[in-house]
Design a protein around this motif. Structure first.
Motif, PDB file in Angstrom:
ATOM      1  N   UNK A  85      -1.798 -13.276  -2.398  1.00 32.25           N
ATOM      2  CA  UNK A  85      -1.263 -12.267  -1.486  1.00 32.25           C
ATOM      3  C   UNK A  85      -1.656 -12.585  -0.050  1.00 32.25           C
ATOM      4  N   UNK A  86      -0.699 -12.466   0.838  1.00 32.95           N
ATOM      5  CA  UNK A  86      -0.872 -12.806   2.242  1.00 32.95           C
ATOM      6  C   UNK A  86      -1.542 -11.643   2.979  1.00 32.95           C
ATOM      7  N   UNK A  87      -2.740 -11.825   3.545  1.00 37.39           N
ATOM      8  CA  UNK A  87      -3.411 -10.721   4.239  1.00 37.39           C
ATOM      9  C   UNK A  87      -2.709 -10.273   5.507  1.00 37.39           C
ATOM     10  N   UNK A  88      -1.798 -11.096   6.040  1.00 31.42           N
ATOM     11  CA  UNK A  88      -1.062 -10.703   7.238  1.00 31.42           C
ATOM     12  C   UNK A  88       0.191  -9.904   6.916  1.00 31.42           C
ATOM     13  N   UNK A  89       0.553  -9.829   5.635  1.00 27.88           N
ATOM     14  CA  UNK A  89       1.734  -9.091   5.151  1.00 27.88           C
ATOM     15  C   UNK A  89       3.055  -9.726   5.537  1.00 27.88           C
ATOM     16  N   UNK A  90       3.062 -10.913   6.100  1.00 24.91           N
ATOM     17  CA  UNK A  90       4.326 -11.523   6.525  1.00 24.91           C
ATOM     18  C   UNK A  90       5.165 -12.007   5.345  1.00 24.91           C
ATOM     19  N   UNK A  91       4.558 -12.167   4.184  1.00 25.08           N
ATOM     20  CA  UNK A  91       5.310 -12.638   3.011  1.00 25.08           C
ATOM     21  C   UNK A  91       5.530 -11.510   2.005  1.00 25.08           C
ATOM     22  N   UNK A  92       5.423 -10.256   2.454  1.00 28.09           N
ATOM     23  CA  UNK A  92       5.494  -9.130   1.524  1.00 28.09           C
ATOM     24  C   UNK A  92       6.815  -9.118   0.742  1.00 28.09           C
ATOM     25  N   UNK A  93       7.943  -9.336   1.410  1.00 33.14           N
ATOM     26  CA  UNK A  93       9.235  -9.289   0.714  1.00 33.14           C
ATOM     27  C   UNK A  93       9.300 -10.343  -0.382  1.00 33.14           C
ATOM     28  N   UNK A  99       8.829  -9.142 -14.695  1.00 35.32           N
ATOM     29  CA  UNK A  99       9.030  -8.307 -15.863  1.00 35.32           C
ATOM     30  C   UNK A  99       7.744  -7.890 -16.550  1.00 35.32           C
ATOM     31  N   UNK A 100       6.620  -8.091 -15.900  1.00 35.49           N
ATOM     32  CA  UNK A 100       5.323  -7.740 -16.476  1.00 35.49           C
ATOM     33  C   UNK A 100       4.236  -7.992 -15.451  1.00 35.49           C
ATOM     34  N   UNK A 101       2.979  -8.018 -15.869  1.00 39.47           N
ATOM     35  CA  UNK A 101       1.887  -8.242 -14.914  1.00 39.47           C
ATOM     36  C   UNK A 101       1.906  -9.652 -14.356  1.00 39.47           C
ATOM     37  N   UNK A 102       1.493  -9.786 -13.103  1.00 36.35           N
ATOM     38  CA  UNK A 102       1.409 -11.090 -12.445  1.00 36.35           C
ATOM     39  C   UNK A 102      -0.026 -11.268 -11.952  1.00 36.35           C
ATOM     40  N   UNK A 103      -0.657 -12.365 -12.313  1.00 36.44           N
ATOM     41  CA  UNK A 103      -2.024 -12.631 -11.874  1.00 36.44           C
ATOM     42  C   UNK A 103      -1.992 -13.065 -10.412  1.00 36.44           C
ATOM     43  N   UNK A 104      -2.661 -12.289  -9.557  1.00 37.14           N
ATOM     44  CA  UNK A 104      -2.646 -12.568  -8.128  1.00 37.14           C
ATOM     45  C   UNK A 104      -4.063 -12.760  -7.609  1.00 37.14           C
ATOM     46  N   UNK A 105      -4.134 -13.421  -6.466  1.00 38.97           N
ATOM     47  CA  UNK A 105      -5.376 -13.538  -5.707  1.00 38.97           C
ATOM     48  C   UNK A 105      -5.291 -12.546  -4.555  1.00 38.97           C
ATOM     49  N   UNK A 106      -6.189 -11.559  -4.535  1.00 36.73           N
ATOM     50  CA  UNK A 106      -6.233 -10.606  -3.453  1.00 36.73           C
ATOM     51  C   UNK A 106      -7.540 -10.823  -2.689  1.00 36.73           C
ATOM     52  N   UNK A 107      -7.441 -11.585  -1.618  1.00 37.96           N
ATOM     53  CA  UNK A 107      -8.579 -11.921  -0.755  1.00 37.96           C
ATOM     54  C   UNK A 107      -9.725 -12.543  -1.534  1.00 37.96           C
ATOM     55  N   UNK A 121      -7.407  -3.112   8.134  1.00 32.56           N
ATOM     56  CA  UNK A 121      -7.040  -4.466   8.544  1.00 32.56           C
ATOM     57  C   UNK A 121      -7.628  -5.470   7.558  1.00 32.56           C
ATOM     58  N   UNK A 122      -6.783  -6.073   6.727  1.00 25.72           N
ATOM     59  CA  UNK A 122      -7.285  -6.988   5.710  1.00 25.72           C
ATOM     60  C   UNK A 122      -7.390  -8.429   6.196  1.00 25.72           C
ATOM     61  N   UNK A 123      -7.221  -8.656   7.499  1.00 24.07           N
ATOM     62  CA  UNK A 123      -7.486  -9.981   8.053  1.00 24.07           C
ATOM     63  C   UNK A 123      -8.908 -10.053   8.604  1.00 24.07           C
ATOM     64  N   UNK A 124      -9.666  -8.966   8.514  1.00 24.23           N
ATOM     65  CA  UNK A 124     -11.032  -8.947   9.024  1.00 24.23           C
ATOM     66  C   UNK A 124     -11.936  -9.838   8.182  1.00 24.23           C
ATOM     67  N   UNK A 125     -12.962 -10.394   8.827  1.00 22.08           N
ATOM     68  CA  UNK A 125     -13.977 -11.137   8.088  1.00 22.08           C
ATOM     69  C   UNK A 125     -14.857 -10.158   7.330  1.00 22.08           C
ATOM     70  N   UNK A 126     -15.637 -10.672   6.390  1.00 25.61           N
ATOM     71  CA  UNK A 126     -16.537  -9.809   5.626  1.00 25.61           C
ATOM     72  C   UNK A 126     -17.521  -9.097   6.542  1.00 25.61           C
ATOM     73  N   UNK A 127     -18.000  -9.797   7.572  1.00 24.07           N
ATOM     74  CA  UNK A 127     -18.965  -9.171   8.490  1.00 24.07           C
ATOM     75  C   UNK A 127     -18.306  -8.083   9.329  1.00 24.07           C
ATOM     76  N   UNK A 128     -17.060  -8.304   9.760  1.00 25.51           N
ATOM     77  CA  UNK A 128     -16.347  -7.275  10.521  1.00 25.51           C
ATOM     78  C   UNK A 128     -16.043  -6.056   9.644  1.00 25.51           C
TER      79      UNK A 128
END
Length: 418
Positions: free
Chosen positions: A8-16, A26-34, A175-182
């Protein structure tokens, strides 16, 4: 788990494009979320099934090994979203207890009492917009953001001096583009502000929701501050994006506004179609499998694996619409059903408030500025950089004047072709 099929794109530019993948699966999709793996559910029927299944938990302390083993603490930008101690992350009896304690502050009487605040703040903001001239004006910042900030501040009894810092800090959390420290810094800041608000209400109680929660002795100190955080974060971002997305869709196809003015649809219909077409929250982490869950078709979500409700993809899934129409905004659509506000025991308590704010805002805005138009093509609007929230970074419009004539309707707004 296997390797994720989709990052998943944290900038949301690929949402569509991401939603198209979820629709086609047609079912669950294994994704990487950050950096964390989860089963994304973009099928509305399957999502409703899982959100009603007692084998699906929201409590990472009991049911997510990655959390229990300390693998995400201070490392994952969305740690705050899953670590809070409130209804949002409660399961079973713990959830029933918290919802029972918190539900009275969302009673119909209290929400009805907010209608004057919604109407007063809407009218005031429209006057402020009129003073700016014909534009271009960033309608997101000048209106869509300001209305829920003011209404939520009235609801919670937030003093004027704290309102701007609250808004800025909540923006940082989403904002999901933030670093862990931010992200950690934003978490610390919001807790400090909520703790200060609680102290203020203990010293000087008022007729507001914060005072009501403070005076609920069954809530622990942690549950109190985290419940306030849930109300602030959910009540703000959802409504901002709802108003934003509705305005964009209506201005991209003025025939939809004409339907409302001719009585073929109501502003309530606009709100429901907006949530179906562009849900204010695309994804909301997380749920967890309490035991192995075998799904239709043979797929299995194993015990302890994370589940990501993809409310955006599920709400605009093409299965329940005539062929080729799900990606088109149509306020006269017979079936505007969606899951944008959740489903099951965790259905959003603030749904009536969000709907009332959205309908009042749109009726006032299009009534005051009938010739309002986008200052840039809708396709050029940048998304808010968030995997979670679904809105636009800015929303530049020309407000026009009462004497202007609306431009002819354009072709119906649709999702980009892939």
């Amino acid at each position: 788990m296997n390797s994720p099929e989709l990052v998943l794109d944290p900038t949301a530019r690929r949402r569509a494009a991401e939603e198209a993948v979820l629709h086609a699966a047609g079912g669950p999709v294994l994704v990487d979320i950050l950096g964390e793996a989860a089963w994304a559910i973009g099928d509305p029927d399957l999502l409703r099934q899982l959100l009603s299944d007692p084998r699906v938990s929201k409590d990472p302390r009991q049911h997510w090994p990655r959390f229990i083993e300390g693998e995400i603490v201070g490392k994952w930008p969305l740690y705050l979203q899953v670590s809070v101690d409130n209804m949002f992350t409660a399961y079973g009896q713990a959830h029933r207890r918290l919802r029972r304690l918190v539900s009275p502050v969302f009673a119909a009487r209290r929400l009805d009492g907010l209608l004057p605040s919604i109407e007063r703040n809407t009218a005031g903001l429209l006057d402020e917009l009129a003073a700016l001239g014909s534009g271009p004006v960033d309608l997101r910042q000048a209106f869509a953001v300001q209305l829920p900030v003011r209404v939520m501040s009235d609801l919670l009894g937030i003093p004027q001096s704290m309102r701007a810092p609250f808004k800025e800090t909540i923006d940082r959390i989403w904002n999901t583009t933030s670093s862990a420290s931010d992200a950690l810094a934003a978490t610390q800041d919001v807790y400090a502000m909520l703790t200060a608000l609680i102290a203020l209400k203990r010293d000087a109680p008022g007729d507001d929701l914060t005072t009501g929660l403070v005076q609920t002795p069954e809530l622990t100190d942690r549950e109190l501050v985290d419940t306030l955080l849930l109300i602030v974060a959910a009540g703000y971002e959802t409504t901002v994006n709802l108003i934003d997305n509705a305005v964009v869709a209506l201005l991209a196809d003025r025939a939809q506004v004409a339907h409302v003015r001719a009585g073929r649809a109501s502003w309530g219909d606009v709100i429901e179609e907006t949530m179906r077409f562009a849900a204010p929250v695309s994804h909301m982490p997380m749920r967890y499998a309490v035991s192995d869950i075998e799904l239709p078709g043979g797929a299995v979500i194993r015990r302890g694996e994370a589940i990501l409700p993809s409310f955006g993809a599920a709400s605009n899934h093409p299965r329940h619409q005539p062929p080729g129409t799900a990606g088109t905004f149509d306020v006269t659509r017979p079936d505007r059903s969606h899951v944008a506000l959740g489903h099951g025991v965790h259905f959003c308590l603030g749904a009536p408030l969000a709907r009332a704010e959205g309908a009042t805002a749109l009726a006032g805005l299009f009534g005051r500025f009938p010739a309002m138009r986008l200052a840039v093509p809708a396709a050029s609007l940048e998304p808010v950089p968030s995997i979670l929230g679904n809105g636009h970074l800015t929303l530049p419009v020309h407000l026009g004047t009462d004497g202007d004539h609306a431009r002819p309707a354009s072709s119906p707004v649709s999702r980009p072709r892939l």
